[in-house]
Write a protein that holds these residues in place. Structure first.
Motif, PDB file in Angstrom:
ATOM      1  N   GLU A 216      -2.631  -6.050  -2.120  1.00 30.09           N
ATOM      2  CA  GLU A 216      -3.816  -6.288  -1.284  1.00 30.09           C
ATOM      3  C   GLU A 216      -3.600  -7.326  -0.184  1.00 30.09           C
ATOM      4  O   GLU A 216      -4.098  -7.174   0.933  1.00 30.09           O
ATOM      5  N   GLN A 251      -4.857  -3.424   4.724  1.00 28.82           N
ATOM      6  CA  GLN A 251      -6.028  -2.651   5.152  1.00 28.82           C
ATOM      7  C   GLN A 251      -5.753  -1.940   6.480  1.00 28.82           C
ATOM      8  O   GLN A 251      -6.148  -0.784   6.675  1.00 28.82           O
ATOM      9  N   ASP A 252      -5.052  -2.619   7.390  1.00 30.12           N
ATOM     10  CA  ASP A 252      -4.663  -1.990   8.660  1.00 30.12           C
ATOM     11  C   ASP A 252      -3.703  -0.833   8.408  1.00 30.12           C
ATOM     12  O   ASP A 252      -3.843   0.252   8.990  1.00 30.12           O
ATOM     13  N   ARG A 255      -5.416   2.213   7.059  1.00 31.60           N
ATOM     14  CA  ARG A 255      -6.225   2.870   8.093  1.00 31.60           C
ATOM     15  C   ARG A 255      -5.355   3.692   9.046  1.00 31.60           C
ATOM     16  O   ARG A 255      -5.753   4.766   9.492  1.00 31.60           O
ATOM     17  N   ILE A 262      -3.597   0.797  -1.641  1.00 30.16           N
ATOM     18  CA  ILE A 262      -3.565  -0.661  -1.773  1.00 30.16           C
ATOM     19  C   ILE A 262      -3.770  -1.027  -3.233  1.00 30.16           C
ATOM     20  O   ILE A 262      -4.661  -0.495  -3.904  1.00 30.16           O
TER      21      ILE A 262
END
Length: 316
Positions: A216, A251-252, A255, A262
């Motif tokens: 994460e 997170q990027d 996406r 993750i």
């Protein structure tokens, strides 16, 4: 002894107060209620802090010295691990550790960067920055895994490949390219986990896999924030500004389709509960391999190739 990052100062102050209260309680003071109240306050402060980390703060967490490293994952997940040494061309590289073992009873090839957890071990492992012979060793082991039909697991955690003169003279870029190519050519499943820093070709060389997972608070980028700052502004002190604009977080990456999933970390980061993080990682690895079970060699290689072609097409 737990170490705190700069932005964790509010939590550090609460933990310090807790230590004082516990010392008083041990001497006979009846302050159990006060301790419970401060514990709840510290836990909530930590949860709130880690729920809104900036990319630069995630970078600091990814680099935390107490974060679980390659050897910790090996001890927690792999039995009968036997590391192999040397690239059969120049020598041994301690930054990239690679060998064979068993994951939940099944034979597997494992490789990854080890940063070290003490001054002595960090120097021994060159802070996780591999030289060409490290990548050539990985190619050698991937070819062995291919020959014997063994799946491959990679754990990436490095600030990048070593940029020294000797490494460049011995073909650092070529070694990274050949390692990346060896990953792409495998007809056995390969899974990659970015556990901390996944920087530059040094990480890509072993993470070109059927499934790429990230912890994460890990980071993944073609260049470190410090190096990007030096190039863009000719000022290495703007690393924080660079990190906040580079799109380097898990997170990027999810996406953009660069990674597949993750792995949630314990509240406060993987370094606060390494055992739980290692167990979570083990379950994710098992699930990823199960998803690929039953596919033939051509299908495995085609799926991997398509995965990386799709990144360019979707982002283009």
């Amino acid at each position: 002894m737990r170490s705190y990052l700069d932005f964790e100062k509010p939590v550090a102050e609460l933990d310090s107060k807790l230590d004082e209260l516990r010392t008083l309680a041990a001497s006979g003071s009846d302050i159990g209620e006060e301790i419970g109240r401060i514990e709840d306050k510290a836990a909530q402060a930590l949860a709130d802090l880690y729920a809104n980390l900036t990319p630069w703060q995630k970078t600091l967490v990814a680099r935390h010295p107490q974060r679980p490293h390659f050897n910790d994952f090996i001890k927690g997940l792999i039995t009968e691990f036997t590391p192999l040494a040397g690239d059969r061309k120049f020598g041994e590289d301690e930054a990239l550790v690679a060998g064979f073992g068993r994951f939940r009873g099944e034979a597997i090839c494992v490789m990854g960067q080890e940063k070290g957890d003490s001054t002595e071990s960090r120097i021994k492992h060159n802070f996780g920055m591999a030289r060409p012979e490290g990548y050539r060793k990985c190619v050698r082991l991937m070819e062995m895994a291919e020959r014997f039909g063994l799946p491959v697991l990679s754990l990436a955690d490095s600030a990048g490949a070593y940029p020294g003169i000797g490494a460049e003279e011995r073909g650092q870029a070529e070694a990274i390219a050949r390692s990346t190519d060896a990953c792409m050519a495998l007809t056995v499943p390969n899974i990659a986990i970015i556990t901390g820093e996944g920087m530059s070709g040094g990480a890509i060389a072993i993470t070109t896999a059927n499934r790429v997972l990230m912890l994460e608070h890990a980071i993944y980028s073609v260049i470190s924030p410090e190096a990007a700052s030096s190039i863009l502004w000719r000022d290495g002190s703007k690393a924080q500004e660079a990190a906040n604009n580079m799109k380097i977080t898990a997170q990027d990456m999810l996406r953009f389709g660069v990674i597949d999933s993750i792995l949630k970390e314990p509240v406060g980061g993987a370094h606060r509960d390494p055992a739980a993080m290692i167990a979570t990682t083990g379950d994710a690895i098992a699930m990823a391999f199960d998803e690929l079970r039953g596919l033939d060699g051509d299908a495995i290689r085609k799926q991997r190739r398509q995965k990386f072609l799709d990144i360019g097409r979707k982002l283009g």
